[in-house]
Motif scaffolding. Sequence first.
Motif, mmCIF file in Angstrom:
data_model
loop_
_atom_site.group_PDB
_atom_site.id
_atom_site.type_symbol
_atom_site.label_atom_id
_atom_site.label_comp_id
_atom_site.label_asym_id
_atom_site.label_seq_id
_atom_site.Cartn_x
_atom_site.Cartn_y
_atom_site.Cartn_z
ATOM 1 N N ALA A 96 0.828 -1.209 0.000
ATOM 2 C CA ALA A 96 0.000 0.000 0.000
ATOM 3 C C ALA A 96 0.857 1.252 0.000
ATOM 4 C CB ALA A 96 -0.936 -0.009 1.208
ATOM 5 N N GLY A 97 1.961 1.230 0.753
ATOM 6 C CA GLY A 97 2.848 2.384 0.792
ATOM 7 C C GLY A 97 3.474 2.673 -0.555
ATOM 8 N N ARG A 98 3.890 1.610 -1.266
ATOM 9 C CA ARG A 98 4.481 1.804 -2.589
ATOM 10 C C ARG A 98 3.435 2.335 -3.580
ATOM 11 N NH1 ARG A 98 9.429 -1.276 -2.585
ATOM 12 N NH2 ARG A 98 10.394 -0.549 -0.638
ATOM 13 N N ALA A 99 2.220 1.823 -3.508
ATOM 14 C CA ALA A 99 1.157 2.308 -4.397
ATOM 15 C C ALA A 99 0.853 3.781 -4.136
ATOM 16 C CB ALA A 99 -0.107 1.467 -4.224
ATOM 17 N N ALA A 100 0.739 4.147 -2.863
ATOM 18 C CA ALA A 100 0.487 5.549 -2.524
ATOM 19 C C ALA A 100 1.653 6.432 -2.936
ATOM 20 C CB ALA A 100 0.241 5.683 -1.014
ATOM 21 N N SER A 101 2.879 5.930 -2.802
ATOM 22 C CA SER A 101 4.062 6.695 -3.194
ATOM 23 C C SER A 101 4.066 6.973 -4.689
ATOM 24 C CB SER A 101 5.326 5.923 -2.807
ATOM 25 O OG SER A 101 6.491 6.579 -3.268
ATOM 26 N N LEU A 102 3.796 5.950 -5.491
ATOM 27 C CA LEU A 102 3.769 6.140 -6.940
ATOM 28 C C LEU A 102 2.639 7.093 -7.342
ATOM 29 C CD1 LEU A 102 4.485 2.487 -8.136
ATOM 30 C CD2 LEU A 102 6.059 4.437 -8.152
ATOM 31 N N GLY A 103 1.509 6.999 -6.649
ATOM 32 C CA GLY A 103 0.410 7.925 -6.925
ATOM 33 C C GLY A 103 0.794 9.364 -6.623
ATOM 34 N N ALA A 104 1.479 9.574 -5.481
ATOM 35 C CA ALA A 104 1.918 10.925 -5.120
ATOM 36 C C ALA A 104 2.915 11.464 -6.140
ATOM 37 C CB ALA A 104 2.530 10.916 -3.721
ATOM 38 N N LEU A 105 3.821 10.610 -6.615
ATOM 39 C CA LEU A 105 4.789 11.044 -7.629
ATOM 40 C C LEU A 105 4.092 11.404 -8.935
ATOM 41 C CD1 LEU A 105 7.871 8.672 -7.227
ATOM 42 C CD2 LEU A 105 7.747 11.131 -6.766
ATOM 43 N N ALA A 106 3.078 10.632 -9.303
ATOM 44 C CA ALA A 106 2.333 10.941 -10.516
ATOM 45 C C ALA A 106 1.652 12.303 -10.399
ATOM 46 C CB ALA A 106 1.296 9.853 -10.794
ATOM 47 N N VAL A 107 1.063 12.584 -9.252
ATOM 48 C CA VAL A 107 0.414 13.878 -9.033
ATOM 49 C C VAL A 107 1.438 15.003 -9.113
ATOM 50 C CG1 VAL A 107 -0.845 15.288 -7.361
ATOM 51 C CG2 VAL A 107 -1.448 12.879 -7.656
ATOM 52 N N ALA A 108 2.630 14.768 -8.557
ATOM 53 C CA ALA A 108 3.654 15.807 -8.522
ATOM 54 C C ALA A 108 4.296 16.052 -9.879
ATOM 55 C CB ALA A 108 4.734 15.433 -7.506
ATOM 56 N N LEU A 109 4.562 14.986 -10.629
ATOM 57 C CA LEU A 109 5.384 15.093 -11.838
ATOM 58 C C LEU A 109 4.585 15.113 -13.129
ATOM 59 C CD1 LEU A 109 8.278 12.679 -10.796
ATOM 60 C CD2 LEU A 109 8.102 15.156 -10.460
ATOM 61 N N ILE A 110 3.302 14.750 -13.064
ATOM 62 C CA ILE A 110 2.433 14.823 -14.251
ATOM 63 C C ILE A 110 1.306 15.796 -13.909
ATOM 64 C CG2 ILE A 110 1.074 13.511 -15.908
ATOM 65 C CD1 ILE A 110 2.510 11.003 -15.010
ATOM 66 N N PRO A 111 1.460 17.059 -14.254
ATOM 67 C CA PRO A 111 0.504 18.076 -13.794
ATOM 68 C C PRO A 111 -0.895 17.871 -14.359
ATOM 69 C CG PRO A 111 2.521 19.072 -14.666
ATOM 70 C CD PRO A 111 2.548 17.629 -15.043
ATOM 71 N N THR A 112 -1.848 18.429 -13.654
ATOM 72 C CA THR A 112 -3.219 18.456 -14.144
ATOM 73 C C THR A 112 -3.294 19.357 -15.369
ATOM 74 O OG1 THR A 112 -5.521 18.856 -13.497
ATOM 75 C CG2 THR A 112 -3.894 20.422 -12.703
ATOM 76 N N ALA A 113 -4.352 19.234 -16.134
ATOM 77 C CA ALA A 113 -4.510 20.061 -17.338
ATOM 78 C C ALA A 113 -4.623 21.532 -16.938
ATOM 79 C CB ALA A 113 -5.747 19.622 -18.111
ATOM 80 N N PRO A 114 -3.919 22.423 -17.639
ATOM 81 C CA PRO A 114 -3.977 23.846 -17.286
ATOM 82 C C PRO A 114 -5.291 24.483 -17.708
ATOM 83 C CG PRO A 114 -2.650 23.537 -19.255
ATOM 84 C CD PRO A 114 -3.011 22.159 -18.763
ATOM 85 N N ALA A 115 -5.666 25.545 -16.999
ATOM 86 C CA ALA A 115 -6.904 26.250 -17.332
ATOM 87 C C ALA A 115 -6.738 27.149 -18.546
ATOM 88 C CB ALA A 115 -7.359 27.066 -16.125
ATOM 89 N N GLU A 116 -5.506 27.509 -18.871
ATOM 90 C CA GLU A 116 -5.225 28.363 -20.020
ATOM 91 C C GLU A 116 -3.938 27.898 -20.671
ATOM 92 O OE1 GLU A 116 -3.114 31.981 -17.550
ATOM 93 O OE2 GLU A 116 -5.294 32.003 -17.829
ATOM 94 N N PRO A 117 -3.673 28.298 -21.905
ATOM 95 C CA PRO A 117 -2.473 27.823 -22.603
ATOM 96 C C PRO A 117 -1.179 28.155 -21.860
ATOM 97 C CG PRO A 117 -3.987 28.871 -24.133
ATOM 98 C CD PRO A 117 -4.524 29.147 -22.758
#
Length: 241
Positions: A96-117
């Motif tokens: 569970a810790g490894r899964a949560a860690s990879l999820g946190a890294l994905a959130v940090a390093l793959i940004p959400t879609a921007p609201a503007e260009p």
Amino acid sequence: MRDGDFHGYAERSDNDLVLSFLRVRRAIGLLGYFLPTVLVLWSVIFGQGLRPSISAYYYSPMREVLVGTLCAIAVFLWSYEGYRPRPGEWLSDLMAGRAASLGALAVALIPTAPAEPVACTLSQCVIGFSLAGTLHWLGAGAFFGALALFCLVLFVRGDHPDAEKTASNRIYRACGWIIVAALALIGLILLSPDPVKTQLLPLRPVFWLETIATFAFATSWMVKGDAMRPMVRAVAAADAR
């Protein structure tokens, strides 16, 4: 080495291991409290207004704080081994810790879609804004989902709990269900029709639901790190009445 010296060394090693576990748990909890709080303070102090989500602060001067905190949480979660599963238990603290860690890294390093260009980041340039946004939300789901499993399954394990353990379990389960409820509501908001999203946007519901879920997981880790004894004792005392 004399027999007494060996037992003393073993006892000190066990104590050091327990203290190490407690420090890691407290560090994860403190970081969970820190991130939403500092984002709200920055928004209020500098009059920027709240962003639609915690992830949206990537496109603000708080980018380094957001990414740095998430990476720190990811490192602590990756290093957290916890207890070994007993026979018949398929889910482990390490898994569970490894899964949560990879999820946190994905959130940090793959940004959400921007609201503007904006100029694309490395991940956005490679896989595109649309897929990056999808992977970002999948990472967030894995992160919070794994932390909910900690609360609802892993933290409550143990035979013959005493009054304080029973009280701690109540807190863990409450935190876990709060995370699940927050994720479900965020999903409903994201899947709702555009007119509904437009009406809700000024209220920043996703930001507040993410904050509630983050505070819930932070609380569970602080309790597990033995840093909230007064709360546990208060719940135990209420149960005893």
